[in-house]
Design a protein around this motif. Structure first.
Motif, PDB file in Angstrom:
ATOM      1  N   HIS A 251       0.800  -1.219   0.000  1.00  0.00           N
ATOM      2  CA  HIS A 251       0.000   0.000   0.000  1.00  0.00           C
ATOM      3  C   HIS A 251       0.837   1.276   0.000  1.00  0.00           C
ATOM      4  N   TYR A 252       2.084   1.178   0.466  1.00  0.00           N
ATOM      5  CA  TYR A 252       2.958   2.356   0.538  1.00  0.00           C
ATOM      6  C   TYR A 252       4.348   2.011  -0.015  1.00  0.00           C
ATOM      7  N   PRO A 253       4.414   1.519  -1.253  1.00  0.00           N
ATOM      8  CA  PRO A 253       5.710   1.056  -1.764  1.00  0.00           C
ATOM      9  C   PRO A 253       6.767   2.143  -1.822  1.00  0.00           C
ATOM     10  N   ASP A 254       6.359   3.391  -2.043  1.00  0.00           N
ATOM     11  CA  ASP A 254       7.338   4.473  -2.138  1.00  0.00           C
ATOM     12  C   ASP A 254       7.888   4.888  -0.783  1.00  0.00           C
ATOM     13  N   ARG A 255       7.245   4.429   0.285  1.00  0.00           N
ATOM     14  CA  ARG A 255       7.710   4.814   1.628  1.00  0.00           C
ATOM     15  C   ARG A 255       8.225   3.623   2.429  1.00  0.00           C
ATOM     16  N   LEU A 256       8.392   2.501   1.743  1.00  0.00           N
ATOM     17  CA  LEU A 256       9.014   1.344   2.375  1.00  0.00           C
ATOM     18  C   LEU A 256      10.498   1.371   2.020  1.00  0.00           C
ATOM     19  N   LEU A 257      11.324   1.689   2.993  1.00  0.00           N
ATOM     20  CA  LEU A 257      12.756   1.903   2.786  1.00  0.00           C
ATOM     21  C   LEU A 257      13.513   0.640   3.160  1.00  0.00           C
ATOM     22  N   LYS A 258      14.488   0.265   2.350  1.00  0.00           N
ATOM     23  CA  LYS A 258      15.228  -0.967   2.617  1.00  0.00           C
ATOM     24  C   LYS A 258      16.413  -0.748   3.552  1.00  0.00           C
ATOM     25  N   SER A 259      17.063   0.405   3.483  1.00  0.00           N
ATOM     26  CA  SER A 259      18.226   0.675   4.328  1.00  0.00           C
ATOM     27  C   SER A 259      18.335   2.170   4.576  1.00  0.00           C
ATOM     28  N   ALA A 260      18.943   2.526   5.707  1.00  0.00           N
ATOM     29  CA  ALA A 260      19.198   3.926   6.020  1.00  0.00           C
ATOM     30  C   ALA A 260      20.398   4.018   6.951  1.00  0.00           C
ATOM     31  N   ASP A 261      21.075   5.147   6.919  1.00  0.00           N
ATOM     32  CA  ASP A 261      22.144   5.397   7.882  1.00  0.00           C
ATOM     33  C   ASP A 261      21.529   5.592   9.259  1.00  0.00           C
ATOM     34  N   LEU A 262      22.035   4.883  10.250  1.00  0.00           N
ATOM     35  CA  LEU A 262      21.498   5.020  11.601  1.00  0.00           C
ATOM     36  C   LEU A 262      22.064   6.283  12.253  1.00  0.00           C
ATOM     37  N   VAL A 263      21.186   7.188  12.656  1.00  0.00           N
ATOM     38  CA  VAL A 263      21.646   8.446  13.254  1.00  0.00           C
ATOM     39  C   VAL A 263      21.193   8.624  14.697  1.00  0.00           C
ATOM     40  N   GLY A 264      20.286   7.790  15.177  1.00  0.00           N
ATOM     41  CA  GLY A 264      19.840   7.972  16.546  1.00  0.00           C
ATOM     42  C   GLY A 264      18.857   6.903  16.985  1.00  0.00           C
ATOM     43  N   ILE A 265      18.592   6.910  18.290  1.00  0.00           N
ATOM     44  CA  ILE A 265      17.694   5.939  18.907  1.00  0.00           C
ATOM     45  C   ILE A 265      16.663   6.684  19.736  1.00  0.00           C
ATOM     46  N   LEU A 266      15.396   6.361  19.526  1.00  0.00           N
ATOM     47  CA  LEU A 266      14.293   6.886  20.317  1.00  0.00           C
ATOM     48  C   LEU A 266      13.659   5.733  21.088  1.00  0.00           C
ATOM     49  N   VAL A 267      13.767   5.770  22.415  1.00  0.00           N
ATOM     50  CA  VAL A 267      13.198   4.715  23.250  1.00  0.00           C
ATOM     51  C   VAL A 267      11.812   5.172  23.703  1.00  0.00           C
ATOM     52  N   PRO A 268      10.743   4.570  23.169  1.00  0.00           N
ATOM     53  CA  PRO A 268       9.402   5.067  23.465  1.00  0.00           C
ATOM     54  C   PRO A 268       8.891   4.612  24.833  1.00  0.00           C
ATOM     55  N   ARG A 269       8.067   5.464  25.397  1.00  0.00           N
ATOM     56  CA  ARG A 269       7.344   5.119  26.629  1.00  0.00           C
ATOM     57  C   ARG A 269       6.010   5.839  26.578  1.00  0.00           C
ATOM     58  N   ILE A 270       4.927   5.135  26.814  1.00  0.00           N
ATOM     59  CA  ILE A 270       3.598   5.725  26.721  1.00  0.00           C
ATOM     60  C   ILE A 270       3.313   6.564  27.954  1.00  0.00           C
ATOM     61  N   ALA A 271       2.930   7.812  27.727  1.00  0.00           N
ATOM     62  CA  ALA A 271       2.579   8.713  28.824  1.00  0.00           C
ATOM     63  C   ALA A 271       1.180   8.383  29.340  1.00  0.00           C
ATOM     64  N   SER A 272       0.793   9.008  30.422  1.00  0.00           N
ATOM     65  CA  SER A 272      -0.557   8.811  30.950  1.00  0.00           C
ATOM     66  C   SER A 272      -1.569   9.365  29.951  1.00  0.00           C
TER      67      SER A 272
END
Length: 348
Positions: A251-272
């Motif tokens: 459904h989104y072939p143009d936005r399915l990326l195979k590789s990228a340079d890793l520039v950062g990490i976001l560790v998610p946590r759900i707020a209240s």
């Protein structure tokens, strides 16, 4: 006495590659993976999650995976002794320096891998018994075993890129918000590499590679946030008993990326629930590592020391943030944009 090397040879003989008529080739970040099976049913189950990696490369394979069920073998593969395995499918008392095995008796499927030959084997009694989740992360344990001897590490994480070049790892256990965030960011125009498992290159230049195109969302979350995607579901009749599954490349072939340079990490946590705004704040590598490593090591019990070392190398090399996820999806997208624009300028 159970001999794992002999067991591998028995399984390999049953899965005679000359009789495996359905063959597919993948390109995983420049590594060629060959898949072969006798079963059109198994192929239809396991290949779709990997189909976006299809390749016609003429290079030699870096990994070969043979997979079959009992209908296509001369005799059933004998089950290994079930008392050797813990609840995670790991057998701590077996020497697995070369051949490795993953077996959960109640699922009646066996995974094997030879490090010397770089051959993975999968066998199940009946294709109808393949658990639905296995088809969303096809041959996950085999990819993990194989990555041990590569500058790669399979991660229980998602990954998104804002610009199609720079990738952000979004790790976390089930329920942390990583899948919801990845799908929401995809719908806002970002690039998707995965929401459950991705592959990291663990030596410079650090990269994140897409492995599966299958997005999975808990059914209640899907019904609350993504009901307009119901027509895209792979499992519209069963998603409330499983998870909502979508194949992004369909459904989104143009936005399915195979590789990228890793520039950062976001560790998610759900707020209240009362918190609408999403915010990101820098954290130390040590703090990030304690949030990132356990979920991957829990899901992938083999060679944990090596995996932890690789994860630690990456975490210490890139900026890390804790990402507090508020309830407003538009503000979530804005907060991702703020972090990625700052880091994007640094990496331009």
């Amino acid at each position: 006495m159970f001999n794992l090397n002999d067991y591998f040879e028995e399984a390999l003989a049953l899965l005679d590659r000359e009789s495996l008529c359905y063959r597919d080739r993948l390109d995983l970040g420049g590594h060629i993976v060959d898949l072969a099976t006798h079963s059109p049913v198994l192929r239809a189950q396991f290949l779709p999650a990997l189909a976006h990696l299809a390749s016609e490369s003429g290079s030699d394979a870096d990994l070969t995976i043979l997979y079959a069920d009992s209908s296509g073998t001369t005799s059933p593969l004998k089950a290994p002794p079930m008392d050797l395995f813990n609840g995670q499918g790991y057998a701590a008392t077996i020497d697995q320096n070369d051949v490795q095995i993953f077996y959960q008796p109640w699922l009646r499927q066996v995974f094997l891998y030879s490090r010397l030959r770089r051959i993975g084997l999968y066998w199940v009694i009946n294709p109808e018994e393949v658990p639905w989740w296995e088809m969303t992360f096809s041959f996950r344990i085999i990819f993990h075993w194989w990555s041990r001897d590569q500058d790669l590490q399979l991660m229980h994480a998602g990954a998104i890129s804002a610009d199609g070049k720079h990738g952000w790892l979004i790790p976390g256990p089930s329920g942390s918000g990583k899948s919801t965030s990845c799908l929401q960011l995809l719908l806002s125009g970002r690039y998707y590499l995965g929401d459950d498992y991705v592959i990291l290159r663990t030596k410079p230049p650090f990269k994140v590679h897409s492995l599966y195109q299958s997005a999975k969302i808990n059914h209640d979350n899907f019904d609350e946030r993504f009901t307009d995607l119901h027509s895209q579901l792979r499992n519209p009749q069963s998603y409330q008993d499983q998870k909502a599954i979508l194949h992004i490349g369909e459904h989104y072939p143009d936005r399915l990326l195979k590789s990228a340079d890793l520039v950062g990490i976001l560790v998610p946590r759900i707020a209240s629930p009362s918190v609408a705004q999403s915010t990101a704040s820098a954290v130390s590598a040590a703090q990030a590592l304690m949030s990132i490593a356990p979920t991957t090591l829990h899901h992938l019990p083999h060679h944990r020391a090596e995996a932890f070392s690789k994860i630690s190398t990456v975490v210490n090399a890139v900026p890390c943030y804790q990402w507090l996820l508020g309830s407003d999806k538009h503000l979530l997208t804005e907060s991702f944009g703020r972090v990625t624009s700052d880091e994007g300028r640094k990496n331009a």
